[in-house]
Design a protein around this motif. Structure first.
Motif, PDB file in Angstrom:
ATOM      1  N   VAL A 290       0.846  -1.203   0.000  1.00 13.52           N
ATOM      2  CA  VAL A 290       0.000   0.000   0.000  1.00 13.52           C
ATOM      3  C   VAL A 290       0.880   1.252   0.000  1.00 13.52           C
ATOM      4  O   VAL A 290       1.997   1.237   0.503  1.00 13.52           O
ATOM      5  N   SER A 291       0.343   2.341  -0.558  1.00 12.36           N
ATOM      6  CA  SER A 291       1.163   3.550  -0.716  1.00 12.36           C
ATOM      7  C   SER A 291       1.569   4.134   0.633  1.00 12.36           C
ATOM      8  O   SER A 291       2.619   4.763   0.760  1.00 12.36           O
ATOM      9  N   GLY A 292       0.756   3.909   1.677  1.00 15.81           N
ATOM     10  CA  GLY A 292       1.051   4.463   3.001  1.00 15.81           C
ATOM     11  C   GLY A 292       2.232   3.838   3.708  1.00 15.81           C
ATOM     12  O   GLY A 292       2.593   4.265   4.807  1.00 15.81           O
ATOM     13  N   SER A 293       2.847   2.837   3.083  1.00 11.17           N
ATOM     14  CA  SER A 293       3.990   2.169   3.730  1.00 11.17           C
ATOM     15  C   SER A 293       5.336   2.740   3.286  1.00 11.17           C
ATOM     16  O   SER A 293       6.374   2.309   3.770  1.00 11.17           O
ATOM     17  N   TRP A 294       5.318   3.713   2.383  1.00 12.60           N
ATOM     18  CA  TRP A 294       6.573   4.118   1.724  1.00 12.60           C
ATOM     19  C   TRP A 294       7.607   4.701   2.679  1.00 12.60           C
ATOM     20  O   TRP A 294       8.809   4.649   2.412  1.00 12.60           O
ATOM     21  N   ARG A 295       7.177   5.226   3.826  1.00 13.87           N
ATOM     22  CA  ARG A 295       8.135   5.795   4.782  1.00 13.87           C
ATOM     23  C   ARG A 295       8.559   4.785   5.841  1.00 13.87           C
ATOM     24  O   ARG A 295       9.268   5.125   6.790  1.00 13.87           O
ATOM     25  N   GLY A 296       8.082   3.547   5.718  1.00 12.65           N
ATOM     26  CA  GLY A 296       8.434   2.528   6.694  1.00 12.65           C
ATOM     27  C   GLY A 296       7.485   2.525   7.883  1.00 12.65           C
ATOM     28  O   GLY A 296       6.504   3.266   7.924  1.00 12.65           O
TER      29      GLY A 296
END
Length: 377
Positions: A290-296
């Protein structure tokens, strides 16, 4: 080559690959945008996630030699979740914004743009193309506005007549001189709802956003969240939809046109406590697509702690105590100490006092003292 006929073929083909809206714009420099971006830079309103080179952001000719036009696309995403789990006293839940429901939209749009690129190369072997979604140099919204996809709303989102602002945007810069489409006239009128209800006043005025105050941006930062924003974040784990949900143009707009964009309710509205002890591997396995995981996982965990404080969830205290005792990351230890104070159980005083004597990080000590101050009052 008959450019007019090719344009009609591109439009027809776009429908067969699941593109909901397509428009064409000139590749002229975005002069108005350039002025606006320079002002945003001077005011310190940028998020820091943008392409830093304003020339590249506003001059398509720097991205594709002899650029003549830009093809803009939009895909509609759902605004309502089916079978959303309820947040209960024993099982408090957080929320990911709609743009993080389903498969990462960057991947979905890149796939569509890649197919369009291949189609153009088949029709015109000498074509030059460059595609981008969100993280590219150009402003997706400025391109979409020029290409007649929608108008730029006061909430700084592109609003389409068909799908409201619940659309993902992407574009292809090309050297093919397609006939440009007509932009859509701004239809926000005197409505100012998004500006009036923005939780942090990030919408300075219609069409001007101070990204540094925007909850969508703040949920993606990795450091300590400034105190003034902690009460505003509520149970948001990633992103913020307030300026979209209040928009009259979005009333009744809910499209389920792409299977891969459908939210998994357990991921879009996850239980908060299990997030606190999740390993990197578990986080990647569960949320990596999901896109919301990009910052870890760190920002998500920090936001989950703030959400538990928002709920004053006493059942989370054992989990928060464990973070203060064992977590190696100062931001997580400190935010957990602050949350313990906010939850407000008298027995937490002795716990925080004990760990105050052991803690060595200045920022964590400050959070512990803040938590103790609240408890003692």
């Amino acid at each position: 080559m008959n450019i007019g006929a090719l344009k009609e073929e591109v439009i027809a083909y776009s429908k067969t690959i699941g593109i909901d809206k397509i428009g064409f714009a000139s590749a002229d420099t975005f002069e108005t945008l350039k002025g606006r971006l320079l002002m945003q830079q001077e005011l310190g309103y940028q998020s820091g996630f943008e392409e830093p080179d304003i020339e590249k952001r506003t001059n398509p000719g720097l991205l594709v030699p002899k650029a003549k036009s830009i093809i803009a696309i939009a895909l509609a995403y759902p605004s309502k979740m089916k079978n959303a789990p309820k947040s209960t006293r024993e099982d408090r839940r957080g929320i990911f914004c709609r743009a993080s429901w389903g498969k990462d939209y960057h991947d979905v749009l890149r796939e569509k743009l890649s197919k369009l690129e291949e189609f153009l190369k088949e029709k015109s072997p000498d074509v030059r193309v460059k595609s981008m979604v969100d993280t590219g140099e150009l402003s997706d919204r400025a391109v979409a506005e020029r290409a007649g996809i929608g108008w730029s709303g006061k909430n700084c989102a592109t609003i389409t007549p068909e799908f409201g602002s619940y659309v993902y945007l992407g574009e292809i810069v090309t050297n093919i001189p397609f006939e440009p489409d007509q932009p859509i006239e701004d239809q926000c009128g005197t409505c100012n709802k998004c500006v009036d209800v923005c939780p942090t006043g990030a919408l300075v005025q219609g069409g001007q956003l101070n990204a540094q105050r925007c909850i969508a941006y703040l949920t993606q930062t990795k450091g300590f969240l400034p105190e003034e924003f902690r009460t505003k974040i509520g149970n948001r784990l990633y992103g913020c939809d307030t300026c979209q949900t209040v928009c009259p143009e979005n009333k009744g707009k809910d499209f389920h046109l792409h299977e891969e964009m459908e939210p998994d309710p357990e991921l879009a509205k996850p239980s908060l406590k299990p997030l606190l002890s999740m390993s990197n591997r578990e986080f990647k396995d569960k949320f990596g697509h999901v896109s919301g995981s990009w910052r870890g996982k760190k920002p998500i965990q920090r936001n989950a702690i703030i959400a538990l404080a928002h709920y004053k969830d006493t059942t989370a205290l054992p989990d928060l105590y464990k973070l203060v005792k064992d977590d190696p990351r100062p931001v997580i230890r400190g935010t957990a100490a602050w949350a313990i104070g906010k939850i407000g159980q008298a027995e937490s005083i002795s716990f925080l006092e004990e760990h105050l004597r052991k803690e060595e990080d200045d920022e964590v000590l400050k959070e512990m003292r803040a938590g103790l101050d609240v408890l003692r009052k």
